[in-house]
Design a protein around this motif. Sequence first.
Motif, mmCIF file in Angstrom:
data_model
loop_
_atom_site.group_PDB
_atom_site.id
_atom_site.type_symbol
_atom_site.label_atom_id
_atom_site.label_comp_id
_atom_site.label_asym_id
_atom_site.label_seq_id
_atom_site.Cartn_x
_atom_site.Cartn_y
_atom_site.Cartn_z
ATOM 1 N N PRO A 7 68.946 41.475 47.052
ATOM 2 C CA PRO A 7 67.974 42.027 47.311
ATOM 3 C C PRO A 7 66.856 41.688 45.858
ATOM 4 C CG PRO A 7 69.618 43.564 47.366
ATOM 5 C CD PRO A 7 70.206 42.119 46.877
ATOM 6 N N GLY A 8 65.571 41.540 46.401
ATOM 7 C CA GLY A 8 64.509 41.168 45.399
ATOM 8 C C GLY A 8 64.523 39.703 44.953
ATOM 9 N N VAL A 9 65.501 38.629 45.780
ATOM 10 C CA VAL A 9 65.190 37.382 45.612
ATOM 11 C C VAL A 9 65.063 36.590 46.632
ATOM 12 C CG1 VAL A 9 66.945 35.299 44.742
ATOM 13 C CG2 VAL A 9 66.873 37.536 43.290
ATOM 14 N N VAL A 10 64.274 35.566 46.665
ATOM 15 C CA VAL A 10 64.009 34.713 47.749
ATOM 16 C C VAL A 10 64.549 33.434 47.399
ATOM 17 C CG1 VAL A 10 62.511 33.857 49.317
ATOM 18 C CG2 VAL A 10 62.164 36.294 48.868
ATOM 19 N N LEU A 11 65.620 32.801 48.311
ATOM 20 C CA LEU A 11 65.906 31.192 47.785
ATOM 21 C C LEU A 11 64.906 30.524 48.552
ATOM 22 C CD1 LEU A 11 67.996 29.611 46.361
ATOM 23 C CD2 LEU A 11 69.369 29.492 48.531
ATOM 24 N N TYR A 12 64.096 29.993 47.760
ATOM 25 C CA TYR A 12 63.293 28.575 48.628
ATOM 26 C C TYR A 12 63.620 27.272 47.800
ATOM 27 C CZ TYR A 12 58.761 27.217 50.125
ATOM 28 O OH TYR A 12 57.632 26.449 50.751
ATOM 29 N N ASP A 13 64.300 26.494 48.419
ATOM 30 C CA ASP A 13 65.191 25.565 47.609
ATOM 31 C C ASP A 13 65.407 23.996 48.736
ATOM 32 O OD1 ASP A 13 66.223 24.158 45.735
ATOM 33 O OD2 ASP A 13 68.076 25.435 45.595
ATOM 34 N N ASP A 14 64.388 23.449 49.018
ATOM 35 C CA ASP A 14 64.545 22.142 49.473
ATOM 36 C C ASP A 14 63.229 21.305 48.840
ATOM 37 O OD1 ASP A 14 64.994 20.006 50.961
ATOM 38 O OD2 ASP A 14 64.854 21.210 52.940
ATOM 39 N N PRO A 15 63.782 20.756 47.745
ATOM 40 C CA PRO A 15 62.540 19.917 46.932
ATOM 41 C C PRO A 15 62.201 18.620 47.841
ATOM 42 C CG PRO A 15 64.398 20.444 45.516
ATOM 43 C CD PRO A 15 64.799 20.675 47.012
ATOM 44 N N ALA A 16 63.265 18.001 48.689
ATOM 45 C CA ALA A 16 62.674 16.919 49.319
ATOM 46 C C ALA A 16 61.652 17.396 50.451
ATOM 47 C CB ALA A 16 63.913 16.301 49.988
ATOM 48 N N ALA A 17 61.799 18.537 50.706
ATOM 49 C CA ALA A 17 60.891 19.072 51.786
ATOM 50 C C ALA A 17 59.498 19.574 51.186
ATOM 51 C CB ALA A 17 61.530 20.066 52.987
ATOM 52 N N GLY A 18 59.542 19.594 49.722
ATOM 53 C CA GLY A 18 58.317 20.305 49.235
ATOM 54 C C GLY A 18 58.602 21.673 48.832
ATOM 55 N N ASP A 19 59.704 22.226 49.155
ATOM 56 C CA ASP A 19 60.140 23.670 49.010
ATOM 57 C C ASP A 19 60.595 24.129 47.751
ATOM 58 O OD1 ASP A 19 59.175 23.821 51.644
ATOM 59 O OD2 ASP A 19 61.168 24.176 52.540
ATOM 60 N N PHE A 20 59.899 24.490 46.679
ATOM 61 C CA PHE A 20 60.216 25.280 45.449
ATOM 62 C C PHE A 20 59.332 26.158 45.098
ATOM 63 C CE2 PHE A 20 58.602 20.854 45.087
ATOM 64 C CZ PHE A 20 57.407 21.139 44.659
ATOM 65 N N PRO A 21 59.524 27.387 44.527
ATOM 66 C CA PRO A 21 58.603 28.116 44.044
ATOM 67 C C PRO A 21 57.535 27.754 43.148
ATOM 68 C CG PRO A 21 60.648 28.559 43.197
ATOM 69 C CD PRO A 21 61.134 27.534 43.848
ATOM 70 N N THR A 22 56.231 27.824 43.271
ATOM 71 C CA THR A 22 55.380 27.648 42.180
ATOM 72 C C THR A 22 54.517 28.982 41.915
ATOM 73 O OG1 THR A 22 53.452 27.147 43.279
ATOM 74 C CG2 THR A 22 54.954 25.523 43.025
ATOM 75 N N PRO A 23 54.150 29.408 40.806
ATOM 76 C CA PRO A 23 53.382 30.580 40.485
ATOM 77 C C PRO A 23 52.320 30.712 41.338
ATOM 78 C CG PRO A 23 53.463 28.883 38.467
ATOM 79 C CD PRO A 23 54.425 28.271 39.290
ATOM 80 N N ALA A 24 51.479 29.654 41.617
ATOM 81 C CA ALA A 24 50.145 29.918 42.424
ATOM 82 C C ALA A 24 50.635 30.401 43.766
ATOM 83 C CB ALA A 24 49.265 28.648 42.394
ATOM 84 N N ASP A 25 51.886 29.996 44.273
ATOM 85 C CA ASP A 25 52.361 30.085 45.546
ATOM 86 C C ASP A 25 52.910 31.629 45.711
ATOM 87 O OD1 ASP A 25 51.305 27.770 46.764
ATOM 88 O OD2 ASP A 25 53.182 26.815 46.113
ATOM 89 N N VAL A 26 53.650 32.277 44.882
ATOM 90 C CA VAL A 26 54.228 33.477 44.678
ATOM 91 C C VAL A 26 53.194 34.598 44.252
ATOM 92 C CG1 VAL A 26 56.495 31.954 44.399
ATOM 93 C CG2 VAL A 26 55.444 33.618 42.653
ATOM 94 N N VAL A 27 52.449 34.158 43.547
ATOM 95 C CA VAL A 27 51.447 35.530 42.925
ATOM 96 C C VAL A 27 51.032 36.114 44.082
ATOM 97 C CG1 VAL A 27 49.259 33.999 43.336
ATOM 98 C CG2 VAL A 27 49.272 36.049 41.548
ATOM 99 N N GLY A 28 51.143 37.670 43.890
ATOM 100 C CA GLY A 28 50.625 38.585 44.996
ATOM 101 C C GLY A 28 52.106 39.013 45.868
ATOM 102 N N THR A 29 53.137 38.503 45.437
ATOM 103 C CA THR A 29 54.349 38.839 46.116
ATOM 104 C C THR A 29 55.359 39.571 45.268
ATOM 105 O OG1 THR A 29 55.745 37.025 45.878
ATOM 106 C CG2 THR A 29 54.088 36.648 47.405
ATOM 107 N N ASP A 30 56.262 40.310 45.996
ATOM 108 C CA ASP A 30 57.410 41.044 45.396
ATOM 109 C C ASP A 30 58.460 40.445 44.709
ATOM 110 O OD1 ASP A 30 55.571 43.157 45.606
ATOM 111 O OD2 ASP A 30 56.810 44.274 47.086
ATOM 112 N N PRO A 31 58.790 39.682 45.293
ATOM 113 C CA PRO A 31 60.385 39.118 45.095
ATOM 114 C C PRO A 31 60.374 38.030 43.834
ATOM 115 C CG PRO A 31 59.779 38.485 47.297
ATOM 116 C CD PRO A 31 58.499 38.903 46.601
ATOM 117 N N ALA A 32 61.504 37.956 43.214
ATOM 118 C CA ALA A 32 61.622 36.738 42.126
ATOM 119 C C ALA A 32 62.176 35.446 43.294
ATOM 120 C CB ALA A 32 62.912 36.973 41.294
ATOM 121 N N TRP A 33 61.332 34.522 43.237
ATOM 122 C CA TRP A 33 61.567 33.240 44.100
ATOM 123 C C TRP A 33 62.345 32.347 43.254
ATOM 124 C CZ3 TRP A 33 59.108 32.448 49.197
ATOM 125 C CH2 TRP A 33 58.269 33.388 49.467
#
Lengths: 365, 365
Positions: free
Chosen positions: A297-323
């Motif tokens: 709970p409270g965590v989102v796994l966003y982890d596929d760098p080859a597909a460009g999937d990694f968390p960045t602050p400008a993408d997660v701002v305004g959301t609740d979880p830790a990415w």
Amino acid sequence: MTPKPTLAVVGATGAVGSVMLQMLTHHADVWGEIRLLASPRPSGLPPALDATRAGGSRTASVRGEECEILALSEEALEGVDVALFLVPDEVAARWAPIAATKGAVVVDTSAAFRADPDVPLVVPETNAHAARVRPRGIVASPGCTTLALIVAVGSLHAEFGLDELVVTAQQAASGAGAGQDGAEALRAQLGLVAGHDDLGTHPGDVRRAVGENTGPFPGPLALNVLPWSGTPGADGASSEEERVRDETRRILALPALRVAATCVRVPVVTGHSVSVHARFERPVPLDRAHEILATSPGVVLYDDPAAGDFPTPADVVGTDPAWVGRVRRSMDDERALDFFVCADNLRKGAALNALQIAESVVATL
Amino acid sequence: MTPKPTLAVVGATGAVGSVMLQMLTHHADVWGEIRLLASPRPSGLPPALDATRAGGSRTASVRGEECEILALSEEALEGVDVALFLVPDEVAARWAPIAATKGAVVVDTSAAFRADPDVPLVVPETNAHAARVRPRGIVASPGCTTLALIVAVGSLHAEFGLDELVVTAQQAASGAGAGQDGAEALRAQLGLVAGHDDLGTHPGDVRRAVGENTGPFPGPLALNVLPWSGTPGADGASSEEERVRDETRRILALPALRVAATCVRVPVVTGHSVSVHARFERPVPLDRAHEILATSPGVVLYDDPAAGDFPTPADVVGTDPAWVGRVRRSMDDERALDFFVCADNLRKGAALNALQIAESVVATL
């Protein structure tokens, strides 16, 4: 039927306060009266942000209604069941005990009580039980950098036992200063350097362009990285770095945990990022680590760098979880992991965690 | 009297090339002819940067004279004593062996030969001796991130024996892409976000404002931190992270060194920053660590945070040394130190290190 409890929001006009008012509108409505309070700003700060200055009565919108913002006073704290304190350390240090004496449970986001053994330091996903014992009537919420990393680290610790933590936090501008000072200073600096295509190429040219407009930062933040935030601590550490260590130890109940923390400020408006190297007592199978992070709970796994999937602050701002992303084996050591976390320093890093604590307290009142 | 040696600068029109031409003007004049060469740009890149396009003969200034830039060819490499290669990996992989066959000592800044056991990987302050044995006639210069940290780390290693290294590198824009692509993309993005004071506050708003203008980056860099640079490596690491590990191991001759590296990109034009946690085999007295860093060639100790003295990329850009600050005890462990390093990724991180190698080679020709 018991009447719904009364909530006071102390510090309703700051950066965290305005996020809190949005959240109160959209969260489950467990509150009866919501009373908005603000402390007078210390002299020298922009009066435009001072909701309590003479002749300047002001309102704010919460749950779709305009509410008057009252000056913080003993009278204004009468009859409050839960008081959320979203104010600077010195204001919290003075007023939180007063609110507690009046019978409110105080949830404080400042650093004033985080090291007090009679004040639990709580992250609901990680150590919710700690909020039940509050000898001073106060519960403290950790700092924004600890909150960015602690839910992910805590969920791994629960299974593998944390042994050592080395982190570098890239802190956003809105984590600095009072109210909106940090974000506004960054924007002002970006305006000063915009369009000057030669800047950032000669020693100190950005520093000269920014001049005295450093705001709450110890140097120019636009086009720069500042390896210092907070005030001087012991042995060369900054107060922010000491907090990451001390708060992590308290929340995980590991008083001797080895922690090396470096906090740098980056030109991001809101959203802290943390590069984490963690070593555990037991071997950490990578697939199990992914599974834990994907289901905590409270965590989102966003982890596929080859597909460009990694968390960045400008993408997660305004959301609740830790990415969390970039999860990988470290040093060919079966006990070590590296990963990268981003979280909104005004939401999970402040307002959201405090509101979660308040909601859990209400459930046991 | 022996005539002065002939130097070829291959890749004279890129970001590193233009820094090299400035340096050649201001460094000790050990060279006879300086021949400027450029490879045709891969198709699809802006022709404005292609010095060798049809009909586009171009010159550049070096040592106060305008020199014609020649197209890279076998003929153009005749009679060269030392060839500095400042070109992408694929161009170096093809042309460096040709230059070596023609009799030149090649100093290559690309990654093409850094892992080749018959090509020494050299940082003159740290392992100058390695440049003397060059079976293929090629000497490789490390990547910009390794170069930011290696001189400081190497000088401490020489006295205390390095045991473990955990680093997070905040890489500048100009380290990405070919030529000036990285810096130009960042500036274009900053122009797109300038004046929009609401940006950086809602999920993905910066990404939408930047749109397709990400340049060589895997996402928006303005108002952001991107936890990915390079190409996918093994086990979830990026190529940049693998390089920091592999190059550090080679330069320090510690093939089994434990290294955890995270490379993130930050919105800084030029100047890499590295947060370093280092553990040594022997106890490291803090005052002795300061003394070593204050007296090591190529390092400037700038370390009084209470007075605002710490290195930042915008302050050290355009200077030669690695600047070190925030030196402090880590984890209450007498063998562990934390510190922060900044260096210009186009100077010590590329052009300067290559020129230092070239000058040391000339002294032994």
